[in-house]
Design a protein around this motif. Structure first.
Motif, short mmCIF file in Angstrom:
data_model
loop_
_atom_site.label_atom_id
_atom_site.label_comp_id
_atom_site.label_asym_id
_atom_site.label_seq_id
_atom_site.Cartn_x
_atom_site.Cartn_y
_atom_site.Cartn_z
N ASP A 147 -43.69 26.53 -73.43
CA ASP A 147 -44.89 25.78 -73.78
C ASP A 147 -46.00 25.98 -72.76
O ASP A 147 -47.17 25.87 -73.07
CB ASP A 147 -44.57 24.29 -73.91
N ASP A 148 -45.65 26.26 -71.50
CA ASP A 148 -46.66 26.40 -70.46
C ASP A 148 -47.52 27.63 -70.66
O ASP A 148 -48.66 27.67 -70.20
CB ASP A 148 -45.98 26.47 -69.08
N ASN A 149 -47.01 28.65 -71.32
CA ASN A 149 -47.76 29.88 -71.50
C ASN A 149 -48.73 29.82 -72.67
O ASN A 149 -49.58 30.67 -72.80
CB ASN A 149 -46.81 31.07 -71.72
N ASN A 150 -48.61 28.85 -73.51
CA ASN A 150 -49.43 28.78 -74.71
C ASN A 150 -50.63 27.88 -74.44
O ASN A 150 -50.48 26.68 -74.19
CB ASN A 150 -48.58 28.23 -75.86
N SER A 151 -51.84 28.44 -74.49
CA SER A 151 -53.03 27.67 -74.15
C SER A 151 -53.26 26.52 -75.11
O SER A 151 -53.76 25.46 -74.71
CB SER A 151 -54.25 28.59 -74.10
N LEU A 152 -52.90 26.68 -76.39
CA LEU A 152 -53.07 25.59 -77.35
C LEU A 152 -52.15 24.43 -76.99
O LEU A 152 -52.56 23.27 -77.04
CB LEU A 152 -52.80 26.09 -78.78
N ASP A 153 -50.92 24.76 -76.62
CA ASP A 153 -49.99 23.70 -76.21
C ASP A 153 -50.49 22.98 -74.96
O ASP A 153 -50.35 21.76 -74.82
CB ASP A 153 -48.60 24.28 -75.97
N GLN A 154 -51.10 23.74 -74.03
CA GLN A 154 -51.66 23.13 -72.83
C GLN A 154 -52.78 22.16 -73.20
O GLN A 154 -52.86 21.06 -72.65
CB GLN A 154 -52.19 24.20 -71.88
N LEU A 155 -53.62 22.56 -74.14
CA LEU A 155 -54.72 21.71 -74.58
C LEU A 155 -54.19 20.43 -75.22
O LEU A 155 -54.70 19.34 -74.96
CB LEU A 155 -55.60 22.48 -75.57
N VAL A 156 -53.15 20.55 -76.03
CA VAL A 156 -52.54 19.37 -76.67
C VAL A 156 -52.00 18.42 -75.59
O VAL A 156 -52.17 17.20 -75.68
CB VAL A 156 -51.43 19.79 -77.65
N LYS A 157 -51.38 18.97 -74.56
CA LYS A 157 -50.85 18.13 -73.47
C LYS A 157 -51.97 17.41 -72.73
O LYS A 157 -51.85 16.24 -72.37
CB LYS A 157 -50.04 18.99 -72.50
N ILE A 158 -53.08 18.11 -72.52
CA ILE A 158 -54.23 17.49 -71.84
C ILE A 158 -54.75 16.33 -72.67
O ILE A 158 -55.00 15.23 -72.15
CB ILE A 158 -55.33 18.54 -71.58
N PHE A 159 -54.90 16.53 -73.99
CA PHE A 159 -55.37 15.45 -74.86
C PHE A 159 -54.39 14.27 -74.86
O PHE A 159 -54.80 13.12 -74.88
CB PHE A 159 -55.59 15.95 -76.29
N ALA A 160 -53.10 14.58 -74.82
CA ALA A 160 -52.10 13.51 -74.80
C ALA A 160 -52.23 12.69 -73.52
O ALA A 160 -52.14 11.45 -73.55
CB ALA A 160 -50.71 14.10 -74.91
N LYS A 161 -52.46 13.35 -72.40
CA LYS A 161 -52.63 12.63 -71.13
C LYS A 161 -53.87 11.75 -71.16
O LYS A 161 -53.85 10.61 -70.71
CB LYS A 161 -52.73 13.63 -69.97
#
Length: 169
Positions: A147-161
Protein backbone atom coordinates in the motif's frame (compact mmCIF):
# COMPACT_ATOMS: atom_id res chain seq x y z
CA UNK A 1 -44.78 -41.10 -67.89
CA UNK A 2 -45.27 -40.23 -64.24
CA UNK A 3 -43.27 -37.32 -62.81
CA UNK A 4 -40.72 -38.37 -60.20
CA UNK A 5 -41.11 -36.68 -56.84
CA UNK A 6 -38.83 -36.44 -53.82
CA UNK A 7 -40.82 -38.75 -51.61
CA UNK A 8 -40.03 -37.04 -48.33
CA UNK A 9 -43.14 -36.54 -46.25
CA UNK A 10 -44.61 -33.12 -45.45
CA UNK A 11 -46.12 -32.29 -42.06
CA UNK A 12 -49.49 -33.31 -43.45
CA UNK A 13 -48.08 -36.72 -44.38
CA UNK A 14 -48.26 -36.19 -48.15
CA UNK A 15 -45.18 -36.70 -50.37
CA UNK A 16 -42.95 -33.67 -51.02
CA UNK A 17 -43.38 -32.76 -54.69
CA UNK A 18 -39.96 -31.38 -55.71
CA UNK A 19 -37.99 -33.14 -58.43
CA UNK A 20 -35.46 -35.54 -56.90
CA UNK A 21 -31.71 -35.74 -57.45
CA UNK A 22 -29.89 -38.96 -58.36
CA UNK A 23 -30.24 -40.32 -54.84
CA UNK A 24 -34.05 -40.09 -55.00
CA UNK A 25 -34.45 -37.04 -52.75
CA UNK A 26 -34.64 -33.33 -53.61
CA UNK A 27 -31.84 -30.94 -52.70
CA UNK A 28 -33.69 -30.00 -49.50
CA UNK A 29 -34.03 -33.61 -48.36
CA UNK A 30 -30.70 -35.08 -49.47
CA UNK A 31 -30.44 -37.29 -46.47
CA UNK A 32 -28.29 -37.36 -43.40
CA UNK A 33 -24.64 -36.41 -43.88
CA UNK A 34 -22.23 -39.24 -43.25
CA UNK A 35 -19.37 -36.77 -42.77
CA UNK A 36 -16.02 -36.76 -44.55
CA UNK A 37 -14.90 -40.14 -45.85
CA UNK A 38 -11.22 -39.57 -45.11
CA UNK A 39 -11.00 -38.21 -41.55
CA UNK A 40 -7.24 -37.52 -41.70
CA UNK A 41 -7.53 -35.52 -44.93
CA UNK A 42 -10.44 -33.58 -43.43
CA UNK A 43 -8.43 -32.79 -40.28
CA UNK A 44 -5.55 -31.49 -42.42
CA UNK A 45 -7.89 -29.33 -44.49
CA UNK A 46 -9.15 -27.56 -41.35
CA UNK A 47 -5.67 -26.48 -40.24
CA UNK A 48 -5.23 -22.78 -40.87
CA UNK A 49 -8.87 -22.31 -41.93
CA UNK A 50 -9.55 -18.60 -41.54
CA UNK A 51 -12.89 -18.44 -43.38
CA UNK A 52 -14.96 -17.63 -40.31
CA UNK A 53 -12.61 -14.97 -38.94
CA UNK A 54 -13.93 -11.45 -39.33
CA UNK A 55 -12.06 -9.32 -36.81
CA UNK A 56 -10.03 -12.01 -35.05
CA UNK A 57 -10.99 -10.89 -31.56
CA UNK A 58 -12.21 -14.35 -30.60
CA UNK A 59 -9.78 -16.32 -32.76
CA UNK A 60 -8.35 -19.33 -30.97
CA UNK A 61 -4.61 -18.92 -30.62
CA UNK A 62 -2.27 -21.58 -29.29
CA UNK A 63 1.50 -21.72 -29.49
CA UNK A 64 1.27 -24.41 -32.20
CA UNK A 65 -0.73 -22.10 -34.48
CA UNK A 66 1.62 -19.12 -34.21
CA UNK A 67 3.57 -18.01 -37.26
CA UNK A 68 7.36 -17.88 -36.95
CA UNK A 69 7.46 -14.10 -36.42
CA UNK A 70 4.65 -14.41 -33.84
CA UNK A 71 6.63 -17.06 -31.94
CA UNK A 72 9.53 -14.63 -31.87
CA UNK A 73 7.19 -11.90 -30.61
CA UNK A 74 5.76 -14.31 -28.03
CA UNK A 75 9.24 -14.83 -26.59
CA UNK A 76 9.93 -11.06 -26.56
CA UNK A 77 6.76 -9.99 -24.72
CA UNK A 78 7.69 -8.82 -21.19
CA UNK A 79 6.91 -11.31 -18.44
CA UNK A 80 6.72 -9.00 -15.44
CA UNK A 81 3.26 -10.19 -14.39
CA UNK A 82 2.37 -13.28 -12.40
CA UNK A 83 3.15 -16.67 -13.99
CA UNK A 84 -0.48 -17.81 -14.02
CA UNK A 85 -1.57 -15.08 -16.45
CA UNK A 86 1.66 -14.54 -18.34
CA UNK A 87 0.50 -16.67 -21.26
CA UNK A 88 -2.88 -14.95 -21.44
CA UNK A 89 -1.18 -11.57 -21.50
CA UNK A 90 1.08 -12.69 -24.35
CA UNK A 91 -1.90 -13.98 -26.31
CA UNK A 92 -3.63 -10.60 -25.86
CA UNK A 93 -0.57 -8.94 -27.37
CA UNK A 94 -0.50 -11.33 -30.34
CA UNK A 95 -4.25 -11.01 -30.89
CA UNK A 96 -3.85 -7.22 -30.87
CA UNK A 97 -1.06 -7.49 -33.44
CA UNK A 98 -3.22 -9.64 -35.73
CA UNK A 99 -6.12 -7.20 -35.45
CA UNK A 100 -3.79 -4.33 -36.31
CA UNK A 101 -2.54 -6.24 -39.36
CA UNK A 102 -6.14 -6.78 -40.56
CA UNK A 103 -6.83 -3.10 -39.91
CA UNK A 104 -3.81 -2.05 -41.98
CA UNK A 105 -4.78 -4.36 -44.84
CA UNK A 106 -8.25 -2.81 -44.96
CA UNK A 107 -6.89 0.73 -44.92
CA UNK A 108 -4.47 -0.03 -47.76
CA UNK A 109 -7.21 -1.39 -50.03
CA UNK A 110 -8.44 0.76 -52.89
CA UNK A 111 -12.00 0.39 -51.54
CA UNK A 112 -11.73 -0.38 -47.81
CA UNK A 113 -14.64 -1.99 -46.00
CA UNK A 114 -15.39 0.70 -43.42
CA UNK A 115 -17.90 -1.50 -41.59
CA UNK A 116 -15.13 -4.06 -41.03
CA UNK A 117 -12.71 -1.30 -40.02
CA UNK A 118 -15.21 -0.12 -37.40
CA UNK A 119 -15.68 -3.68 -36.12
CA UNK A 120 -11.91 -4.13 -35.85
CA UNK A 121 -11.58 -0.82 -33.96
CA UNK A 122 -14.32 -1.91 -31.54
CA UNK A 123 -12.63 -5.30 -31.09
CA UNK A 124 -9.30 -3.56 -30.38
CA UNK A 125 -10.99 -1.40 -27.77
CA UNK A 126 -12.50 -4.44 -26.04
CA UNK A 127 -9.19 -6.31 -26.18
CA UNK A 128 -7.34 -3.36 -24.71
CA UNK A 129 -9.86 -3.11 -21.88
CA UNK A 130 -9.51 -6.83 -21.11
CA UNK A 131 -5.71 -6.60 -21.14
CA UNK A 132 -5.85 -3.60 -18.79
CA UNK A 133 -8.20 -5.50 -16.47
CA UNK A 134 -5.76 -8.39 -16.44
CA UNK A 135 -2.83 -6.13 -15.60
CA UNK A 136 -4.82 -4.33 -12.88
CA UNK A 137 -5.89 -7.65 -11.41
CA UNK A 138 -2.33 -8.91 -11.35
CA UNK A 139 -1.10 -5.75 -9.62
CA UNK A 140 -3.68 -6.31 -6.90
CA UNK A 141 -2.71 -9.95 -6.46
CA UNK A 142 1.03 -9.37 -6.68
CA UNK A 143 2.94 -10.13 -3.46
CA UNK A 144 5.28 -7.21 -4.27
CA UNK A 145 2.42 -4.75 -4.16
CA UNK A 146 2.37 -2.76 -0.94
CA UNK A 147 0.00 0.00 0.00
CA UNK A 148 2.91 2.38 0.65
CA UNK A 149 3.99 2.33 -2.99
CA UNK A 150 0.61 3.30 -4.37
CA UNK A 151 0.12 7.09 -4.44
CA UNK A 152 -3.69 6.76 -4.51
CA UNK A 153 -3.60 4.61 -1.38
CA UNK A 154 -1.33 7.19 0.26
CA UNK A 155 -3.83 9.93 -0.59
CA UNK A 156 -6.70 7.89 0.89
CA UNK A 157 -4.68 7.43 4.11
CA UNK A 158 -4.02 11.17 4.31
CA UNK A 159 -7.74 11.93 3.94
CA UNK A 160 -8.54 9.33 6.59
CA UNK A 161 -6.12 10.98 9.02
CA UNK A 162 -7.60 14.43 8.31
CA UNK A 163 -11.10 13.02 8.85
CA UNK A 164 -10.03 11.47 12.17
CA UNK A 165 -8.57 14.78 13.39
CA UNK A 166 -11.81 16.64 12.56
CA UNK A 167 -14.11 14.26 14.45
CA UNK A 168 -15.70 15.91 17.48
CA UNK A 169 -14.79 14.27 20.78
Amino acid sequence: MEKKICGAKTRQGTPFKKTPLKNGRCRLHGGKSTGPKNKEKHRESLKGNKNAIVTGEYEIISFDTLLDDEKELYEMIPEDINKQVKGRYKIFEIRTRRLMQRYTVQLEKERPDFRLITRIEEALTRLDARANELIREMRELSPHNTDDNNSLDQLVKIFAKVRDTRKPT
